[in-house]
Design a protein around this motif. Structure first.
Motif, PDB file in Angstrom:
ATOM      1  N   PHE A  92     -34.951  -2.200  -3.285  1.00  0.00           N
ATOM      2  CA  PHE A  92     -33.929  -2.003  -4.307  1.00  0.00           C
ATOM      3  C   PHE A  92     -33.470  -0.554  -4.327  1.00  0.00           C
ATOM      4  O   PHE A  92     -34.272   0.357  -4.111  1.00  0.00           O
ATOM      5  CB  PHE A  92     -34.480  -2.394  -5.681  1.00  0.00           C
ATOM      6  N   ALA A  93     -32.179  -0.334  -4.574  1.00  0.00           N
ATOM      7  CA  ALA A  93     -31.641   1.019  -4.680  1.00  0.00           C
ATOM      8  C   ALA A  93     -30.470   1.016  -5.650  1.00  0.00           C
ATOM      9  O   ALA A  93     -29.713   0.041  -5.747  1.00  0.00           O
ATOM     10  CB  ALA A  93     -31.187   1.537  -3.318  1.00  0.00           C
ATOM     11  N   ILE A  94     -30.332   2.118  -6.375  1.00  0.00           N
ATOM     12  CA  ILE A  94     -29.216   2.287  -7.308  1.00  0.00           C
ATOM     13  C   ILE A  94     -28.853   3.762  -7.370  1.00  0.00           C
ATOM     14  O   ILE A  94     -29.721   4.637  -7.214  1.00  0.00           O
ATOM     15  CB  ILE A  94     -29.573   1.754  -8.715  1.00  0.00           C
ATOM     16  N   GLY A  95     -27.574   4.059  -7.568  1.00  0.00           N
ATOM     17  CA  GLY A  95     -27.147   5.442  -7.639  1.00  0.00           C
ATOM     18  C   GLY A  95     -25.634   5.555  -7.704  1.00  0.00           C
ATOM     19  O   GLY A  95     -24.919   4.556  -7.762  1.00  0.00           O
ATOM     20  N   PRO A  96     -25.116   6.787  -7.670  1.00  0.00           N
ATOM     21  CA  PRO A  96     -23.668   6.994  -7.713  1.00  0.00           C
ATOM     22  C   PRO A  96     -23.006   6.659  -6.381  1.00  0.00           C
ATOM     23  O   PRO A  96     -23.630   6.737  -5.316  1.00  0.00           O
ATOM     24  CB  PRO A  96     -23.549   8.489  -8.026  1.00  0.00           C
ATOM     25  N   VAL A  97     -21.740   6.308  -6.444  1.00  0.00           N
ATOM     26  CA  VAL A  97     -20.977   5.979  -5.239  1.00  0.00           C
ATOM     27  C   VAL A  97     -19.547   6.470  -5.420  1.00  0.00           C
ATOM     28  O   VAL A  97     -19.042   6.551  -6.549  1.00  0.00           O
ATOM     29  CB  VAL A  97     -21.006   4.453  -4.962  1.00  0.00           C
ATOM     30  N   ALA A  98     -18.903   6.836  -4.325  1.00  0.00           N
ATOM     31  CA  ALA A  98     -17.508   7.267  -4.350  1.00  0.00           C
ATOM     32  C   ALA A  98     -16.758   6.630  -3.193  1.00  0.00           C
ATOM     33  O   ALA A  98     -17.360   6.221  -2.190  1.00  0.00           O
ATOM     34  CB  ALA A  98     -17.409   8.791  -4.267  1.00  0.00           C
ATOM     35  N   ASN A  99     -15.453   6.533  -3.352  1.00  0.00           N
ATOM     36  CA  ASN A  99     -14.631   5.913  -2.314  1.00  0.00           C
ATOM     37  C   ASN A  99     -13.244   6.534  -2.347  1.00  0.00           C
ATOM     38  O   ASN A  99     -12.770   6.961  -3.410  1.00  0.00           O
ATOM     39  CB  ASN A  99     -14.534   4.402  -2.549  1.00  0.00           C
ATOM     40  N   LEU A 100     -12.599   6.613  -1.203  1.00  0.00           N
ATOM     41  CA  LEU A 100     -11.241   7.130  -1.096  1.00  0.00           C
ATOM     42  C   LEU A 100     -10.296   5.953  -0.896  1.00  0.00           C
ATOM     43  O   LEU A 100     -10.406   5.232   0.090  1.00  0.00           O
ATOM     44  CB  LEU A 100     -11.148   8.101   0.088  1.00  0.00           C
ATOM     45  N   ARG A 101      -9.383   5.740  -1.861  1.00  0.00           N
ATOM     46  CA  ARG A 101      -8.491   4.583  -1.791  1.00  0.00           C
ATOM     47  C   ARG A 101      -7.066   5.040  -1.530  1.00  0.00           C
ATOM     48  O   ARG A 101      -6.550   5.928  -2.216  1.00  0.00           O
ATOM     49  CB  ARG A 101      -8.556   3.777  -3.087  1.00  0.00           C
ATOM     50  N   GLY A 102      -6.443   4.435  -0.539  1.00  0.00           N
ATOM     51  CA  GLY A 102      -5.071   4.776  -0.195  1.00  0.00           C
ATOM     52  C   GLY A 102      -4.082   4.308  -1.240  1.00  0.00           C
ATOM     53  O   GLY A 102      -4.398   3.499  -2.124  1.00  0.00           O
ATOM     54  N   GLY A 103      -2.868   4.813  -1.159  1.00  0.00           N
ATOM     55  CA  GLY A 103      -1.834   4.463  -2.118  1.00  0.00           C
ATOM     56  C   GLY A 103      -0.733   3.615  -1.509  1.00  0.00           C
ATOM     57  O   GLY A 103      -0.796   3.204  -0.340  1.00  0.00           O
ATOM     58  N   ARG A 104       0.263   3.340  -2.331  1.00  0.00           N
ATOM     59  CA  ARG A 104       1.440   2.592  -1.888  1.00  0.00           C
ATOM     60  C   ARG A 104       2.675   3.434  -2.216  1.00  0.00           C
ATOM     61  O   ARG A 104       2.881   3.802  -3.379  1.00  0.00           O
ATOM     62  CB  ARG A 104       1.534   1.246  -2.616  1.00  0.00           C
ATOM     63  N   TYR A 105       3.481   3.715  -1.187  1.00  0.00           N
ATOM     64  CA  TYR A 105       4.629   4.598  -1.365  1.00  0.00           C
ATOM     65  C   TYR A 105       5.895   3.966  -0.818  1.00  0.00           C
ATOM     66  O   TYR A 105       5.888   3.360   0.256  1.00  0.00           O
ATOM     67  CB  TYR A 105       4.365   5.940  -0.666  1.00  0.00           C
ATOM     68  N   ARG A 106       6.967   4.130  -1.571  1.00  0.00           N
ATOM     69  CA  ARG A 106       8.249   3.567  -1.146  1.00  0.00           C
ATOM     70  C   ARG A 106       8.697   4.124   0.202  1.00  0.00           C
ATOM     71  O   ARG A 106       9.397   3.445   0.960  1.00  0.00           O
ATOM     72  CB  ARG A 106       9.308   3.861  -2.211  1.00  0.00           C
ATOM     73  N   SER A 107       8.293   5.341   0.510  1.00  0.00           N
ATOM     74  CA  SER A 107       8.693   5.954   1.776  1.00  0.00           C
ATOM     75  C   SER A 107       8.089   5.257   2.989  1.00  0.00           C
ATOM     76  O   SER A 107       8.572   5.423   4.109  1.00  0.00           O
ATOM     77  CB  SER A 107       8.288   7.429   1.784  1.00  0.00           C
ATOM     78  N   SER A 108       7.025   4.456   2.779  1.00  0.00           N
ATOM     79  CA  SER A 108       6.370   3.785   3.901  1.00  0.00           C
ATOM     80  C   SER A 108       7.006   2.445   4.236  1.00  0.00           C
ATOM     81  O   SER A 108       6.727   1.875   5.284  1.00  0.00           O
ATOM     82  CB  SER A 108       4.881   3.560   3.581  1.00  0.00           C
ATOM     83  N   ASN A 109       7.868   1.933   3.338  1.00  0.00           N
ATOM     84  CA  ASN A 109       8.473   0.621   3.557  1.00  0.00           C
ATOM     85  C   ASN A 109       9.713   0.507   2.672  1.00  0.00           C
ATOM     86  O   ASN A 109       9.605   0.537   1.443  1.00  0.00           O
ATOM     87  CB  ASN A 109       7.471  -0.488   3.219  1.00  0.00           C
ATOM     88  N   HIS A 110      10.879   0.384   3.287  1.00  0.00           N
ATOM     89  CA  HIS A 110      12.121   0.322   2.504  1.00  0.00           C
ATOM     90  C   HIS A 110      12.183  -0.906   1.610  1.00  0.00           C
ATOM     91  O   HIS A 110      12.962  -0.938   0.646  1.00  0.00           O
ATOM     92  CB  HIS A 110      13.340   0.373   3.438  1.00  0.00           C
ATOM     93  N   ASP A 111      11.370  -1.939   1.900  1.00  0.00           N
ATOM     94  CA  ASP A 111      11.341  -3.123   1.039  1.00  0.00           C
ATOM     95  C   ASP A 111      10.810  -2.801  -0.349  1.00  0.00           C
ATOM     96  O   ASP A 111      11.010  -3.574  -1.290  1.00  0.00           O
ATOM     97  CB  ASP A 111      10.479  -4.216   1.665  1.00  0.00           C
ATOM     98  N   LEU A 112      10.103  -1.682  -0.494  1.00  0.00           N
ATOM     99  CA  LEU A 112       9.509  -1.303  -1.780  1.00  0.00           C
ATOM    100  C   LEU A 112      10.474  -0.525  -2.661  1.00  0.00           C
ATOM    101  O   LEU A 112      10.076  -0.079  -3.753  1.00  0.00           O
ATOM    102  CB  LEU A 112       8.251  -0.464  -1.542  1.00  0.00           C
ATOM    103  N   ASN A 113      11.716  -0.353  -2.236  1.00  0.00           N
ATOM    104  CA  ASN A 113      12.692   0.389  -3.030  1.00  0.00           C
ATOM    105  C   ASN A 113      12.780  -0.182  -4.445  1.00  0.00           C
ATOM    106  O   ASN A 113      12.871  -1.401  -4.636  1.00  0.00           O
ATOM    107  CB  ASN A 113      14.079   0.347  -2.376  1.00  0.00           C
ATOM    108  N   GLY A 114      12.744   0.703  -5.415  1.00  0.00           N
ATOM    109  CA  GLY A 114      12.816   0.282  -6.809  1.00  0.00           C
ATOM    110  C   GLY A 114      11.465   0.095  -7.460  1.00  0.00           C
ATOM    111  O   GLY A 114      11.368   0.069  -8.691  1.00  0.00           O
ATOM    112  N   LEU A 115      10.417  -0.051  -6.654  1.00  0.00           N
ATOM    113  CA  LEU A 115       9.077  -0.231  -7.201  1.00  0.00           C
ATOM    114  C   LEU A 115       8.398   1.129  -7.374  1.00  0.00           C
ATOM    115  O   LEU A 115       8.665   2.079  -6.638  1.00  0.00           O
ATOM    116  CB  LEU A 115       8.233  -1.116  -6.279  1.00  0.00           C
TER     117      LEU A 115
END
Length: 272
Positions: A92-115
């Motif tokens: 058994f083990a327990i402790g703190p954890v961290a993670n790097l989560r990417g984002g969502r940007y309109r510049s990466s896909n023109h279909d996301l315009n307006g969002l």
């Protein structure tokens, strides 16, 4: 803003740290067990650009873990977060954890315009893992929350891995399930009426909390030495329920999320 430059910079830092540690005592130092064992590395993968995306990109992520010198090297899956065991034993083990989560940007896909954009974030939380079958079957839970604000929301990732070792090879794999609260679901899969008015491809949508995805990961590792290990892995996730019903997924994305990657790690001792 895109996440890729940040990830590449962090990866370079991880590699430079490993190079600077080359003069540190090896993992199998004959001195009495004390101090720490640090494991650093980099993870290169091809993955969806954001939750529910149909388009893929290449990402470079750093990896890091630390354990006491008298603590045996345990199993770690490629999708585990950055963790540190505070309490535990061989089962058994327990402790703190961290993670790097990417984002969502309109510049990466023109279909996301307006969002609205969903910024990348560092998530922090706790992990717990249990070995029902010692050195063979591991159950793990991570609960994390982003640091950029309430809209990040809570995410809970549940995984199970069967671990089989063949000499220097380690084969592992098992099911995955991810849960998210209403804040996370709304930020990543929701559509405001004002956004729907600006983008004809979507409609107003208010997702609820609960199960976000189910999937499977398989990994194969090879230990070149006590210090160096290379891992190849593949993970498949299927968005379900409210996440799958989002117009962001149905009309411009995909329920099927595939990640393929490789990871290289270097371990070294600090202290005595």
């Amino acid at each position: 803003m895109t996440l890729r430059p940040v990830l590449i910079a962090l990866t370079c830092l991880a590699f430079s740290g490993a190079v600077r540690a080359a003069d540190a005592p090896p993992v199998t130092s004959p001195e009495p067990a004390s101090g720490w064992i640090v494991t650093m590395g980099a993870n290169l993968s091809a993955a969806p650009r954001y939750d529910g995306a149909a388009l893929y990109d290449v990402y470079a992520l750093p990896s890091f873990s630390i354990r006491r010198a008298d603590e045996p090297a345990g199993f770690s899956a490629p999708d585990d977060g950055f963790d540190f065991t505070l309490f535990g034993n061989e089962r058994f083990a327990i402790g703190p954890v961290a993670n790097l989560r990417g984002g969502r940007y309109r510049s990466s896909n023109h279909d996301l315009n307006g969002l609205r954009d969903v910024p990348w974030t560092i998530e922090g939380g706790v992990f717990a893992e249990f070995w029902p079958v010692l050195d063979r079957l591991r159950m793990r839970l991570e609960v994390r929350h982003g640091f950029r604000g309430r809209a990040d929301g809570f995410v809970a990732d549940l995984s199970s891995d069967w671990v089989q070792r063949f000499g220097k090879f380690t084969l592992s794999g098992g099911p995955r399930a991810s849960f998210a609260d209403s804040d996370y679901m709304d930020a990543n899969f929701g559509v405001l009426p004002s956004e729907a008015a600006l983008n004809p491809r979507v409609y107003a949508y208010d997702p609820g909390p609960g199960l976000k995805s189910v999937g499977w990961e398989t990994a194969l590792s090879y230990a070149w030495s006590d210090a160096w290990t290379t891992t190849g892995y593949i993970r498949y996730d299927r968005l379900v329920r409210d996440a799958a019903a989002s117009p962001i997924v149905r009309r411009m994305g995909s329920r099927d999320q595939l990640t393929v990657g490789t990871e290289i790690t270097y371990s070294f001792a600090i202290g005595r």
